[in-house]
Scaffold this motif. Sequence first.
Motif, PDB file in Angstrom:
ATOM      1  N   VAL A 136       0.820  -1.214   0.000  1.00 61.86           N
ATOM      2  CA  VAL A 136       0.000   0.000   0.000  1.00 61.86           C
ATOM      3  C   VAL A 136       0.855   1.266   0.000  1.00 61.86           C
ATOM      4  O   VAL A 136       0.598   2.211  -0.760  1.00 61.86           O
ATOM      5  N   ILE A 137       1.881   1.286   0.843  1.00 60.68           N
ATOM      6  CA  ILE A 137       2.724   2.483   0.928  1.00 60.68           C
ATOM      7  C   ILE A 137       3.494   2.706  -0.370  1.00 60.68           C
ATOM      8  O   ILE A 137       3.607   3.835  -0.854  1.00 60.68           O
ATOM      9  N   ALA A 138       4.014   1.640  -0.965  1.00 57.54           N
ATOM     10  CA  ALA A 138       4.725   1.784  -2.239  1.00 57.54           C
ATOM     11  C   ALA A 138       3.792   2.282  -3.338  1.00 57.54           C
ATOM     12  O   ALA A 138       4.195   3.082  -4.190  1.00 57.54           O
ATOM     13  N   SER A 139       2.537   1.838  -3.308  1.00 59.08           N
ATOM     14  CA  SER A 139       1.581   2.308  -4.318  1.00 59.08           C
ATOM     15  C   SER A 139       1.294   3.794  -4.153  1.00 59.08           C
ATOM     16  O   SER A 139       1.047   4.507  -5.132  1.00 59.08           O
ATOM     17  N   ALA A 140       1.339   4.272  -2.906  1.00 61.66           N
ATOM     18  CA  ALA A 140       1.091   5.691  -2.654  1.00 61.66           C
ATOM     19  C   ALA A 140       2.257   6.567  -3.113  1.00 61.66           C
ATOM     20  O   ALA A 140       2.083   7.758  -3.358  1.00 61.66           O
ATOM     21  N   LEU A 141       3.433   5.948  -3.242  1.00 63.84           N
ATOM     22  CA  LEU A 141       4.635   6.705  -3.610  1.00 63.84           C
ATOM     23  C   LEU A 141       5.041   6.503  -5.059  1.00 63.84           C
ATOM     24  O   LEU A 141       6.084   7.017  -5.484  1.00 63.84           O
ATOM     25  N   GLN A 142       4.253   5.776  -5.834  1.00 63.66           N
ATOM     26  CA  GLN A 142       4.672   5.416  -7.182  1.00 63.66           C
ATOM     27  C   GLN A 142       4.856   6.612  -8.108  1.00 63.66           C
ATOM     28  O   GLN A 142       5.669   6.566  -9.037  1.00 63.66           O
ATOM     29  N   ARG A 143       4.139   7.687  -7.862  1.00 63.55           N
ATOM     30  CA  ARG A 143       4.278   8.867  -8.714  1.00 63.55           C
ATOM     31  C   ARG A 143       5.628   9.546  -8.506  1.00 63.55           C
ATOM     32  O   ARG A 143       6.138  10.217  -9.406  1.00 63.55           O
ATOM     33  N   LEU A 144       6.217   9.365  -7.328  1.00 69.37           N
ATOM     34  CA  LEU A 144       7.528   9.947  -7.054  1.00 69.37           C
ATOM     35  C   LEU A 144       8.635   9.198  -7.774  1.00 69.37           C
ATOM     36  O   LEU A 144       9.632   9.794  -8.186  1.00 69.37           O
ATOM     37  N   ASP A 145       8.465   7.887  -7.921  1.00 73.51           N
ATOM     38  CA  ASP A 145       9.484   7.047  -8.552  1.00 73.51           C
ATOM     39  C   ASP A 145       8.810   5.774  -9.054  1.00 73.51           C
ATOM     40  O   ASP A 145       8.142   5.076  -8.278  1.00 73.51           O
ATOM     41  N   TRP A 146       9.004   5.448 -10.319  1.00 72.71           N
ATOM     42  CA  TRP A 146       8.343   4.277 -10.906  1.00 72.71           C
ATOM     43  C   TRP A 146       8.787   2.974 -10.252  1.00 72.71           C
ATOM     44  O   TRP A 146       8.102   1.961 -10.323  1.00 72.71           O
ATOM     45  N   ARG A 147       9.931   2.986  -9.574  1.00 72.54           N
ATOM     46  CA  ARG A 147      10.391   1.761  -8.914  1.00 72.54           C
ATOM     47  C   ARG A 147       9.489   1.369  -7.749  1.00 72.54           C
ATOM     48  O   ARG A 147       9.417   0.192  -7.380  1.00 72.54           O
TER      49      ARG A 147
END
Length: 242
Positions: A90-101
């Motif tokens: 969930v947290i990585a999905s929330a940050l995906q716009r910052l970095d595609w990784r």
Amino acid sequence: DALMAIIYWITLPFSSMAVAEKAVRIVYPGLWMIPAFTAISYFAFRFTSNRLVVVVTLLMLVLNPATFTQFVAGRIDHHNAQIALALVTVIASALQRLDWRFAILSGLSGGLLLTIGLEAIPFVVIAAAACAVNYVINEDGEKPTQFFALSLAGATLIGHLLSYSPSNVLVTACDALAANMTLGVVTGCATLLIWTKLQRLNATLFQRILGVACAGALAAVVYGFMDSACLKGPFGHINPAV
């Protein structure tokens, strides 16, 4: 099981079998706190850009006994793994716009979540919804969407193939990752991946919404077609009298 086996085989050359087994019981649950705490701390920092907030966040986690309920020594089950992976997904999905990784990390951990057990599927749905929203409202959202779809489909497929013998690879189930869920996820992800690759289908907001809707609809159709009993829910194969 693989993580427990690694701890066991690392310890065994320097100890007896009994000590190696005890090391697994002690070390394994605590290891899952590392990705869980890291994900929470990193999100707190990216959200506030304040290191003091990170320190306070960690203190709140460490000083709250309820945090360790599923991570205490001897807690050998799937819940600690699911909690840690759900947080990462969930947290990585929330940050995906910052970095595609982050999109890749979210997809991989989401696929592993599905492999461990479908009780964590709401968190994968949240991550997929975040990916879809990012794709729909942002004109440059194709890249993280593609990486999320590819990594989620790949992790789910690999997890399925590792979980079943070749003779049972097409077995369906309603309460666990099986052929119907795997092919549904792969179909939905593949549809979204192909849609985002076609530039003429991403020009307008309506086209992007249509792409997400088509991916979800096709995934549902494949899942239901392979085993219609599962449309009743996770207990679809259980006798109604029970």
